[in-house]
Design an enzyme around this catalytic site. Structure first.
Site, PDB file in Angstrom:
ATOM      1  N   SER A 108      15.860  19.185 -20.677  1.00 35.18           N
ATOM      2  CA  SER A 108      14.734  19.648 -19.866  1.00 35.18           C
ATOM      3  C   SER A 108      14.735  21.166 -19.752  1.00 35.18           C
ATOM      4  CB  SER A 108      14.838  19.046 -18.464  1.00 35.18           C
ATOM      5  OG  SER A 108      13.920  19.677 -17.595  1.00 35.18           O
ATOM      6  N   TYR A 130       7.385  22.257 -20.380  1.00 39.33           N
ATOM      7  CA  TYR A 130       6.186  21.947 -19.611  1.00 39.33           C
ATOM      8  C   TYR A 130       5.164  23.038 -19.901  1.00 39.33           C
ATOM      9  CZ  TYR A 130       8.726  18.576 -16.657  1.00 39.33           C
ATOM     10  OH  TYR A 130       9.432  17.504 -16.187  1.00 39.33           O
ATOM     11  N   THR A 156       6.054  17.779 -22.343  1.00 35.97           N
ATOM     12  CA  THR A 156       5.752  16.773 -21.322  1.00 35.97           C
ATOM     13  C   THR A 156       4.549  17.255 -20.535  1.00 35.97           C
ATOM     14  OG1 THR A 156       8.096  16.259 -21.161  1.00 35.97           O
ATOM     15  CG2 THR A 156       6.703  15.501 -19.348  1.00 35.97           C
ATOM     16  N   LYS A 254       4.995  13.879 -24.821  1.00 41.61           N
ATOM     17  CA  LYS A 254       5.558  12.883 -23.896  1.00 41.61           C
ATOM     18  C   LYS A 254       4.619  12.711 -22.704  1.00 41.61           C
ATOM     19  CE  LYS A 254       9.807  12.202 -21.145  1.00 41.61           C
ATOM     20  NZ  LYS A 254       9.481  12.637 -19.779  1.00 41.61           N
ATOM     21  N   HIS A 278       6.617   9.287 -16.822  1.00 42.05           N
ATOM     22  CA  HIS A 278       7.575  10.166 -16.145  1.00 42.05           C
ATOM     23  C   HIS A 278       8.506   9.350 -15.236  1.00 42.05           C
ATOM     24  CE1 HIS A 278       7.689  14.717 -15.972  1.00 42.05           C
ATOM     25  NE2 HIS A 278       8.756  14.377 -15.260  1.00 42.05           N
TER      26      HIS A 278
HETATM   27  C1  LIG Z   1      15.296  12.777 -11.604  1.00 40.02           C
HETATM   28  C2  LIG Z   1      14.418  12.865 -12.781  1.00 40.02           C
HETATM   29  C3  LIG Z   1      14.100  14.104 -13.337  1.00 40.02           C
HETATM   30  C4  LIG Z   1      13.255  14.182 -14.442  1.00 40.02           C
HETATM   31  N1  LIG Z   1      12.984  15.403 -15.000  1.00 40.02           N
HETATM   32  C5  LIG Z   1      12.238  15.469 -16.125  1.00 40.02           C
HETATM   33  C6  LIG Z   1      12.039  16.705 -16.785  1.00 40.02           C
HETATM   34  O1  LIG Z   1      12.517  17.741 -16.355  1.00 40.02           O
HETATM   35  N2  LIG Z   1      11.292  16.694 -17.927  1.00 40.02           N
HETATM   36  C7  LIG Z   1      10.732  15.554 -18.440  1.00 40.02           C
HETATM   37  O2  LIG Z   1      10.083  15.592 -19.467  1.00 40.02           O
HETATM   38  N3  LIG Z   1      10.928  14.370 -17.818  1.00 40.02           N
HETATM   39  C8  LIG Z   1      11.665  14.305 -16.700  1.00 40.02           C
HETATM   40  N4  LIG Z   1      11.903  13.096 -16.115  1.00 40.02           N
HETATM   41  C9  LIG Z   1      11.341  11.882 -16.728  1.00 40.02           C
HETATM   42  C10 LIG Z   1      12.298  11.308 -17.788  1.00 40.02           C
HETATM   43  O3  LIG Z   1      12.383  12.131 -18.914  1.00 40.02           O
HETATM   44  C11 LIG Z   1      11.854   9.927 -18.241  1.00 40.02           C
HETATM   45  O4  LIG Z   1      10.503   9.992 -18.642  1.00 40.02           O
HETATM   46  C12 LIG Z   1      12.010   8.857 -17.178  1.00 40.02           C
HETATM   47  O5  LIG Z   1      13.145   9.096 -16.380  1.00 40.02           O
HETATM   48  C13 LIG Z   1      12.137   7.505 -17.849  1.00 40.02           C
HETATM   49  O6  LIG Z   1      12.263   6.488 -16.906  1.00 40.02           O
HETATM   50  P1  LIG Z   1      13.681   5.857 -16.487  1.00 40.02           P
HETATM   51  O7  LIG Z   1      14.312   6.810 -15.551  1.00 40.02           O
HETATM   52  O8  LIG Z   1      13.291   4.582 -15.836  1.00 40.02           O
HETATM   53  O9  LIG Z   1      14.495   5.678 -17.754  1.00 40.02           O
HETATM   54  C14 LIG Z   1      12.728  13.002 -15.007  1.00 40.02           C
HETATM   55  C15 LIG Z   1      13.073  11.767 -14.447  1.00 40.02           C
HETATM   56  C16 LIG Z   1      13.909  11.687 -13.355  1.00 40.02           C
HETATM   57  C17 LIG Z   1      14.272  10.337 -12.800  1.00 40.02           C
END
Ligand SMILES: Cc1cc2nc3c(=O)[nH]c(=O)nc-3n(C[C@H](O)[C@H](O)[C@H](O)COP(=O)(O)O)c2cc1C
Length: 389
Positions: A108, A130, A156, A254, A278
Protein backbone atom coordinates in the site's frame (compact mmCIF):
# COMPACT_ATOMS: atom_id res chain seq x y z
CA UNK A 1 0.98 -18.05 23.62
CA UNK A 2 1.09 -16.24 20.30
CA UNK A 3 4.13 -18.13 19.03
CA UNK A 4 2.43 -21.43 18.26
CA UNK A 5 1.35 -22.67 14.86
CA UNK A 6 -2.36 -22.15 14.22
CA UNK A 7 -4.63 -24.31 12.11
CA UNK A 8 -7.12 -21.78 10.75
CA UNK A 9 -7.27 -18.10 9.86
CA UNK A 10 -10.06 -17.77 12.43
CA UNK A 11 -7.62 -18.90 15.13
CA UNK A 12 -5.10 -16.28 13.97
CA UNK A 13 -7.85 -13.65 14.20
CA UNK A 14 -8.69 -14.65 17.78
CA UNK A 15 -5.01 -14.48 18.70
CA UNK A 16 -4.69 -11.07 17.06
CA UNK A 17 -7.64 -9.87 19.11
CA UNK A 18 -6.03 -11.12 22.31
CA UNK A 19 -2.60 -9.70 21.47
CA UNK A 20 -3.37 -6.25 20.01
CA UNK A 21 -4.54 -3.16 21.87
CA UNK A 22 -8.26 -2.67 21.27
CA UNK A 23 -7.82 0.29 18.88
CA UNK A 24 -5.19 -1.47 16.77
CA UNK A 25 -7.37 -4.58 16.45
CA UNK A 26 -10.39 -2.42 15.54
CA UNK A 27 -8.33 -0.68 12.84
CA UNK A 28 -7.72 -4.08 11.23
CA UNK A 29 -11.37 -5.14 11.42
CA UNK A 30 -12.26 -1.79 9.78
CA UNK A 31 -15.54 -2.10 7.82
CA UNK A 32 -18.01 0.74 7.31
CA UNK A 33 -21.54 1.78 8.25
CA UNK A 34 -23.52 -1.33 9.35
CA UNK A 35 -20.85 -3.73 8.05
CA UNK A 36 -23.23 -5.42 5.58
CA UNK A 37 -20.67 -5.64 2.77
CA UNK A 38 -17.85 -6.77 5.05
CA UNK A 39 -20.05 -9.57 6.42
CA UNK A 40 -21.48 -10.55 3.03
CA UNK A 41 -17.95 -10.96 1.61
CA UNK A 42 -17.36 -13.80 4.06
CA UNK A 43 -20.90 -15.19 4.28
CA UNK A 44 -21.30 -15.54 0.50
CA UNK A 45 -18.40 -18.01 0.34
CA UNK A 46 -20.25 -20.19 2.85
CA UNK A 47 -23.30 -20.26 0.58
CA UNK A 48 -21.28 -21.95 -2.16
CA UNK A 49 -20.72 -25.69 -2.00
CA UNK A 50 -18.83 -28.58 -3.63
CA UNK A 51 -19.76 -32.02 -4.91
CA UNK A 52 -16.75 -34.21 -3.96
CA UNK A 53 -15.60 -37.48 -5.56
CA UNK A 54 -14.45 -40.61 -3.72
CA UNK A 55 -12.26 -42.35 -6.32
CA UNK A 56 -10.19 -41.60 -9.43
CA UNK A 57 -8.87 -38.45 -7.81
CA UNK A 58 -5.51 -37.08 -9.03
CA UNK A 59 -2.50 -38.14 -6.97
CA UNK A 60 -0.73 -34.85 -7.64
CA UNK A 61 -2.19 -31.42 -7.99
CA UNK A 62 -0.63 -28.42 -9.79
CA UNK A 63 -1.20 -25.23 -7.84
CA UNK A 64 1.14 -22.83 -9.63
CA UNK A 65 -0.10 -20.09 -11.92
CA UNK A 66 0.89 -16.69 -13.25
CA UNK A 67 -0.56 -13.25 -12.71
CA UNK A 68 0.41 -10.06 -14.54
CA UNK A 69 3.43 -11.93 -15.86
CA UNK A 70 4.63 -13.05 -12.41
CA UNK A 71 4.80 -16.64 -11.19
CA UNK A 72 2.77 -17.60 -8.14
CA UNK A 73 3.41 -20.92 -6.39
CA UNK A 74 -0.34 -20.97 -5.75
CA UNK A 75 -3.03 -18.50 -6.80
CA UNK A 76 -2.86 -16.09 -3.86
CA UNK A 77 -1.44 -12.56 -3.68
CA UNK A 78 -1.13 -10.48 -0.53
CA UNK A 79 -3.48 -7.53 -0.98
CA UNK A 80 -2.12 -4.06 -0.17
CA UNK A 81 -3.27 -2.90 3.27
CA UNK A 82 -2.35 0.39 4.86
CA UNK A 83 -2.38 -0.76 8.43
CA UNK A 84 0.39 0.17 10.76
CA UNK A 85 1.40 -0.63 14.31
CA UNK A 86 0.42 -4.28 14.04
CA UNK A 87 4.01 -5.50 14.29
CA UNK A 88 7.34 -3.63 14.34
CA UNK A 89 8.50 -5.34 11.12
CA UNK A 90 5.19 -4.56 9.41
CA UNK A 91 5.18 -4.84 5.64
CA UNK A 92 8.77 -6.11 5.53
CA UNK A 93 7.75 -9.19 7.53
CA UNK A 94 4.78 -9.72 5.22
CA UNK A 95 7.02 -9.35 2.15
CA UNK A 96 9.52 -11.88 3.52
CA UNK A 97 6.72 -14.33 4.23
CA UNK A 98 5.33 -13.91 0.72
CA UNK A 99 8.81 -14.45 -0.76
CA UNK A 100 9.37 -17.58 1.29
CA UNK A 101 6.07 -19.01 -0.01
CA UNK A 102 6.57 -17.92 -3.64
CA UNK A 103 3.80 -15.34 -3.91
CA UNK A 104 3.58 -11.68 -4.81
CA UNK A 105 3.10 -9.01 -2.16
CA UNK A 106 0.99 -5.91 -2.76
CA UNK A 107 2.34 -2.84 -0.96
CA UNK A 108 0.00 0.00 0.00
CA UNK A 109 1.11 3.56 -0.61
CA UNK A 110 -0.21 4.10 2.94
CA UNK A 111 2.18 1.48 4.32
CA UNK A 112 4.57 2.13 7.18
CA UNK A 113 7.74 0.82 5.47
CA UNK A 114 9.56 2.38 2.50
CA UNK A 115 9.02 0.59 -0.80
CA UNK A 116 12.80 0.11 -1.18
CA UNK A 117 12.93 -2.01 2.01
CA UNK A 118 9.94 -4.07 0.97
CA UNK A 119 11.30 -4.82 -2.53
CA UNK A 120 14.61 -5.83 -0.93
CA UNK A 121 12.62 -8.38 1.10
CA UNK A 122 10.54 -9.55 -1.88
CA UNK A 123 11.42 -8.51 -5.44
CA UNK A 124 7.94 -9.63 -6.51
CA UNK A 125 6.19 -6.53 -5.20
CA UNK A 126 3.21 -4.75 -6.74
CA UNK A 127 2.99 -1.14 -5.57
CA UNK A 128 -0.47 0.29 -4.93
CA UNK A 129 -1.44 3.91 -5.53
CA UNK A 130 -4.53 5.92 -4.78
CA UNK A 131 -5.64 8.90 -6.84
CA UNK A 132 -4.18 11.36 -4.37
CA UNK A 133 -2.49 14.68 -5.01
CA UNK A 134 -2.98 14.82 -8.79
CA UNK A 135 -0.77 13.74 -11.70
CA UNK A 136 2.57 15.22 -10.56
CA UNK A 137 2.40 13.65 -7.12
CA UNK A 138 1.24 10.30 -8.50
CA UNK A 139 3.91 10.31 -11.19
CA UNK A 140 6.56 10.82 -8.49
CA UNK A 141 5.18 7.82 -6.51
CA UNK A 142 5.11 5.68 -9.64
CA UNK A 143 8.69 6.70 -10.49
CA UNK A 144 9.85 5.85 -6.98
CA UNK A 145 8.18 2.43 -7.16
CA UNK A 146 9.80 1.78 -10.54
CA UNK A 147 13.24 2.81 -9.27
CA UNK A 148 12.77 0.53 -6.26
CA UNK A 149 12.15 -2.42 -8.61
CA UNK A 150 8.42 -3.07 -8.23
CA UNK A 151 7.16 -5.47 -10.89
CA UNK A 152 3.53 -4.33 -11.04
CA UNK A 153 1.26 -1.42 -10.23
CA UNK A 154 -2.14 -1.51 -8.57
CA UNK A 155 -4.45 1.51 -8.70
CA UNK A 156 -7.21 1.35 -6.11
CA UNK A 157 -10.08 3.66 -6.96
CA UNK A 158 -12.97 2.50 -4.77
CA UNK A 159 -12.93 4.92 -1.88
CA UNK A 160 -15.58 7.48 -0.93
CA UNK A 161 -14.36 8.55 2.56
CA UNK A 162 -17.55 7.27 4.21
CA UNK A 163 -16.03 5.37 7.08
CA UNK A 164 -18.42 5.81 10.02
CA UNK A 165 -19.15 2.53 11.80
CA UNK A 166 -22.16 1.53 13.90
CA UNK A 167 -19.77 -0.21 16.32
CA UNK A 168 -17.56 2.87 16.63
CA UNK A 169 -14.19 3.80 15.11
CA UNK A 170 -10.91 3.34 16.98
CA UNK A 171 -8.83 6.27 18.19
CA UNK A 172 -5.83 6.59 15.85
CA UNK A 173 -3.48 9.42 16.82
CA UNK A 174 -1.79 11.73 14.33
CA UNK A 175 1.49 10.97 16.10
CA UNK A 176 2.60 9.31 19.33
CA UNK A 177 2.76 12.37 21.61
CA UNK A 178 1.96 12.75 25.31
CA UNK A 179 -1.77 13.08 24.67
CA UNK A 180 -1.79 9.86 22.61
CA UNK A 181 0.31 8.01 25.18
CA UNK A 182 -2.03 8.99 28.02
CA UNK A 183 -5.15 8.14 26.04
CA UNK A 184 -3.88 4.78 24.78
CA UNK A 185 -1.99 3.73 27.94
CA UNK A 186 -4.77 1.65 29.53
CA UNK A 187 -5.37 -0.50 26.46
CA UNK A 188 -1.67 -0.79 25.58
CA UNK A 189 -0.65 -1.75 29.11
CA UNK A 190 -3.23 -4.53 29.03
CA UNK A 191 -1.37 -6.01 26.03
CA UNK A 192 2.18 -6.44 27.38
CA UNK A 193 3.24 -8.89 24.65
CA UNK A 194 2.51 -6.35 21.91
CA UNK A 195 4.08 -3.52 23.93
CA UNK A 196 7.21 -5.59 24.51
CA UNK A 197 7.54 -6.35 20.79
CA UNK A 198 7.99 -2.60 20.26
CA UNK A 199 10.01 -1.84 23.39
CA UNK A 200 12.67 -4.36 22.45
CA UNK A 201 13.16 -2.61 19.08
CA UNK A 202 13.55 0.68 21.04
CA UNK A 203 10.97 2.27 18.74
CA UNK A 204 7.36 3.33 19.01
CA UNK A 205 4.85 2.63 16.23
CA UNK A 206 5.62 5.04 13.42
CA UNK A 207 2.42 6.62 12.13
CA UNK A 208 3.93 8.10 9.00
CA UNK A 209 3.51 6.95 5.39
CA UNK A 210 6.94 7.13 3.73
CA UNK A 211 5.78 6.10 0.25
CA UNK A 212 3.54 9.15 -0.06
CA UNK A 213 6.70 11.29 -0.11
CA UNK A 214 9.28 11.69 -2.84
CA UNK A 215 12.47 9.76 -2.12
CA UNK A 216 14.57 11.73 0.36
CA UNK A 217 11.68 13.92 1.53
CA UNK A 218 10.25 13.56 5.04
CA UNK A 219 7.35 11.13 5.30
CA UNK A 220 3.96 12.76 5.91
CA UNK A 221 1.75 11.55 8.74
CA UNK A 222 -1.08 9.18 7.85
CA UNK A 223 -3.66 11.90 8.43
CA UNK A 224 -1.64 14.49 6.52
CA UNK A 225 -1.58 12.20 3.48
CA UNK A 226 -5.24 11.28 3.98
CA UNK A 227 -6.15 14.99 3.92
CA UNK A 228 -4.38 15.42 0.57
CA UNK A 229 -6.23 12.41 -0.81
CA UNK A 230 -9.62 13.73 0.38
CA UNK A 231 -9.03 17.05 -1.36
CA UNK A 232 -8.05 15.50 -4.70
CA UNK A 233 -10.86 15.55 -7.29
CA UNK A 234 -11.84 11.99 -8.31
CA UNK A 235 -10.07 10.52 -11.36
CA UNK A 236 -11.55 10.24 -14.85
CA UNK A 237 -11.07 7.30 -17.20
CA UNK A 238 -8.47 9.46 -18.97
CA UNK A 239 -6.59 9.63 -15.68
CA UNK A 240 -6.72 5.83 -15.42
CA UNK A 241 -5.30 5.51 -18.94
CA UNK A 242 -2.64 8.08 -18.01
CA UNK A 243 -1.61 6.00 -14.97
CA UNK A 244 -1.39 2.84 -17.11
CA UNK A 245 0.84 4.63 -19.64
CA UNK A 246 2.92 6.37 -17.00
CA UNK A 247 3.70 3.06 -15.28
CA UNK A 248 4.24 1.33 -18.62
CA UNK A 249 4.13 -2.23 -17.24
CA UNK A 250 1.73 -4.76 -15.71
CA UNK A 251 -1.14 -2.77 -14.19
CA UNK A 252 -4.13 -3.79 -12.05
CA UNK A 253 -7.25 -1.69 -11.53
CA UNK A 254 -8.58 -2.65 -8.09
CA UNK A 255 -12.13 -2.03 -6.93
CA UNK A 256 -14.11 -2.97 -10.04
CA UNK A 257 -17.50 -4.62 -9.42
CA UNK A 258 -19.55 -3.50 -12.44
CA UNK A 259 -19.44 -5.17 -15.84
CA UNK A 260 -19.55 -1.81 -17.66
CA UNK A 261 -16.58 -0.54 -15.59
CA UNK A 262 -14.66 -3.74 -16.34
CA UNK A 263 -15.25 -3.27 -20.08
CA UNK A 264 -14.31 0.41 -19.86
CA UNK A 265 -11.12 -0.54 -18.02
CA UNK A 266 -10.09 -2.68 -21.01
CA UNK A 267 -9.87 0.48 -23.15
CA UNK A 268 -7.32 1.98 -20.75
CA UNK A 269 -4.89 -0.88 -21.33
CA UNK A 270 -4.94 -2.50 -17.87
CA UNK A 271 -3.43 -5.96 -17.52
CA UNK A 272 -5.67 -7.04 -14.65
CA UNK A 273 -8.67 -6.01 -12.62
CA UNK A 274 -9.51 -6.94 -9.09
CA UNK A 275 -13.18 -7.48 -8.37
CA UNK A 276 -13.02 -5.81 -4.99
CA UNK A 277 -15.10 -3.72 -2.61
CA UNK A 278 -12.12 -2.80 -0.42
CA UNK A 279 -12.95 -5.58 2.02
CA UNK A 280 -16.25 -3.86 2.89
CA UNK A 281 -14.45 -0.73 4.11
CA UNK A 282 -15.86 1.55 1.45
CA UNK A 283 -19.49 1.84 0.30
CA UNK A 284 -21.59 -0.37 2.53
CA UNK A 285 -24.35 -2.20 0.67
CA UNK A 286 -22.12 -3.29 -2.21
CA UNK A 287 -22.68 -7.04 -2.72
CA UNK A 288 -20.01 -9.57 -1.82
CA UNK A 289 -17.34 -9.62 -4.50
CA UNK A 290 -17.79 -13.36 -5.07
CA UNK A 291 -21.39 -12.60 -6.15
CA UNK A 292 -20.22 -9.96 -8.65
CA UNK A 293 -17.29 -12.02 -9.97
CA UNK A 294 -19.02 -14.41 -12.45
CA UNK A 295 -20.51 -11.62 -14.61
CA UNK A 296 -17.27 -9.61 -14.66
CA UNK A 297 -15.15 -12.67 -15.43
CA UNK A 298 -17.51 -13.72 -18.24
CA UNK A 299 -17.30 -10.23 -19.76
CA UNK A 300 -13.54 -9.57 -19.64
CA UNK A 301 -11.79 -12.68 -18.30
CA UNK A 302 -10.52 -13.71 -21.73
CA UNK A 303 -8.78 -10.35 -22.20
CA UNK A 304 -7.34 -9.45 -18.79
CA UNK A 305 -6.40 -11.30 -15.62
CA UNK A 306 -9.41 -11.17 -13.31
CA UNK A 307 -8.61 -11.31 -9.61
CA UNK A 308 -11.02 -11.37 -6.67
CA UNK A 309 -10.48 -9.99 -3.21
CA UNK A 310 -12.85 -9.85 -0.25
CA UNK A 311 -13.75 -12.48 2.31
CA UNK A 312 -11.14 -15.14 1.44
CA UNK A 313 -10.33 -17.00 4.66
CA UNK A 314 -9.56 -20.57 3.52
CA UNK A 315 -8.16 -22.55 0.64
CA UNK A 316 -11.61 -23.75 -0.37
CA UNK A 317 -12.61 -20.07 -0.81
CA UNK A 318 -9.71 -19.69 -3.25
CA UNK A 319 -10.96 -22.70 -5.23
CA UNK A 320 -14.52 -21.30 -5.29
CA UNK A 321 -13.27 -17.97 -6.65
CA UNK A 322 -11.20 -19.68 -9.33
CA UNK A 323 -14.14 -21.90 -10.30
CA UNK A 324 -16.26 -18.77 -10.78
CA UNK A 325 -13.72 -17.12 -13.07
CA UNK A 326 -10.87 -15.57 -11.06
CA UNK A 327 -7.28 -16.31 -12.03
CA UNK A 328 -6.10 -15.66 -8.49
CA UNK A 329 -7.31 -14.06 -5.28
CA UNK A 330 -5.87 -11.38 -3.03
CA UNK A 331 -6.08 -11.61 0.74
CA UNK A 332 -6.22 -8.58 3.03
CA UNK A 333 -7.20 -9.34 6.62
CA UNK A 334 -6.01 -12.96 6.70
CA UNK A 335 -2.27 -12.09 6.52
CA UNK A 336 -2.82 -9.17 8.90
CA UNK A 337 -4.24 -11.58 11.50
CA UNK A 338 -1.21 -13.80 10.94
CA UNK A 339 1.20 -10.87 11.25
CA UNK A 340 -0.43 -9.75 14.48
CA UNK A 341 -0.49 -13.27 15.88
CA UNK A 342 3.07 -14.27 15.08
CA UNK A 343 4.98 -11.87 12.81
CA UNK A 344 6.52 -13.25 9.61
CA UNK A 345 5.95 -16.83 10.78
CA UNK A 346 2.28 -16.03 11.32
CA UNK A 347 1.92 -14.74 7.74
CA UNK A 348 3.69 -17.87 6.45
CA UNK A 349 1.32 -19.92 8.59
CA UNK A 350 -1.68 -18.21 6.93
CA UNK A 351 -0.24 -18.79 3.45
CA UNK A 352 0.38 -22.47 4.30
CA UNK A 353 -3.21 -22.85 5.51
CA UNK A 354 -4.51 -21.37 2.25
CA UNK A 355 -2.17 -23.45 0.12
CA UNK A 356 -2.98 -26.76 1.79
CA UNK A 357 -6.67 -25.87 1.66
CA UNK A 358 -6.46 -25.34 -2.11
CA UNK A 359 -4.66 -28.66 -2.49
CA UNK A 360 -7.06 -30.70 -0.36
CA UNK A 361 -10.09 -29.15 -2.07
CA UNK A 362 -8.69 -29.97 -5.52
CA UNK A 363 -8.12 -33.54 -4.40
CA UNK A 364 -11.65 -33.84 -3.02
CA UNK A 365 -13.33 -32.51 -6.15
CA UNK A 366 -11.00 -34.48 -8.46
CA UNK A 367 -9.13 -31.70 -10.22
CA UNK A 368 -5.43 -32.00 -10.99
CA UNK A 369 -4.70 -28.31 -11.47
CA UNK A 370 -6.03 -24.88 -10.59
CA UNK A 371 -6.34 -24.20 -14.34
CA UNK A 372 -8.95 -26.97 -14.69
CA UNK A 373 -11.44 -25.35 -12.33
CA UNK A 374 -14.78 -24.26 -13.76
CA UNK A 375 -18.31 -23.42 -12.68
CA UNK A 376 -19.11 -27.16 -12.70
CA UNK A 377 -16.95 -27.58 -9.61
CA UNK A 378 -19.13 -25.51 -7.31
CA UNK A 379 -22.70 -25.71 -6.15
CA UNK A 380 -24.17 -22.25 -6.66
CA UNK A 381 -27.56 -21.62 -5.03
CA UNK A 382 -30.28 -19.93 -7.07
CA UNK A 383 -30.09 -16.14 -6.90
CA UNK A 384 -26.52 -16.17 -5.61
CA UNK A 385 -24.83 -14.07 -8.30
CA UNK A 386 -25.30 -10.35 -8.87
CA UNK A 387 -24.67 -8.72 -12.23
CA UNK A 388 -23.86 -5.07 -11.66
CA UNK A 389 -23.84 -2.66 -14.60
C1 LIG B 1 -7.24 -2.59 7.53
C2 LIG B 1 -7.28 -2.56 6.06
C3 LIG B 1 -6.52 -1.63 5.35
C4 LIG B 1 -6.58 -1.60 3.95
N1 LIG B 1 -5.79 -0.71 3.27
C5 LIG B 1 -5.79 -0.74 1.92
C6 LIG B 1 -4.90 0.09 1.18
O1 LIG B 1 -4.14 0.86 1.74
N2 LIG B 1 -4.93 -0.01 -0.18
C7 LIG B 1 -5.78 -0.85 -0.85
O2 LIG B 1 -5.76 -0.91 -2.06
N3 LIG B 1 -6.62 -1.65 -0.15
C8 LIG B 1 -6.63 -1.62 1.19
N4 LIG B 1 -7.44 -2.47 1.88
C9 LIG B 1 -8.29 -3.41 1.13
C10 LIG B 1 -7.54 -4.72 0.84
O3 LIG B 1 -6.51 -4.53 -0.09
C11 LIG B 1 -8.48 -5.79 0.30
O4 LIG B 1 -9.19 -5.26 -0.80
C12 LIG B 1 -9.46 -6.31 1.33
O5 LIG B 1 -8.89 -6.34 2.61
C13 LIG B 1 -9.90 -7.70 0.93
O6 LIG B 1 -10.83 -8.21 1.84
P1 LIG B 1 -10.42 -9.22 3.03
O7 LIG B 1 -9.82 -8.39 4.10
O8 LIG B 1 -11.73 -9.80 3.42
O9 LIG B 1 -9.44 -10.22 2.46
C14 LIG B 1 -7.41 -2.51 3.26
C15 LIG B 1 -8.15 -3.44 4.00
C16 LIG B 1 -8.09 -3.48 5.37
C17 LIG B 1 -8.89 -4.51 6.12
Amino acid sequence: MATRWFEAVAVAQRRAQRRLPKSVYAALVAGSERGATMDDNVRAFAELGFAPRVADQPANRELATTLMGQSLSFPVVISPTGVQAVHPDGEVAVARAAASRGVVVGLSSFSSKPVEEVVAANPNTFFQVYWSGGRDAIEARIARARAAGCVGMIATLDWCFATARDWGSPFIPERIDLHAVLRLAPEVLSRPGWLWSYLRTRALPDLTVPNMARLGEPAPTFFGAYGEWMQTPPPTWDDVAWMVTTWGGPFMLKGVVRVDDAKRALDTGVTAISVSNHGGNNLDGTPATIRALPAVAAAVGSQVDVVLDGGVRRGSDVVKALALGAKAVMVGRAPLWGLAANGQTGVENVLDILRSGVDSTLRAIGRSSVQELSGEDVVVPAGFARRLG
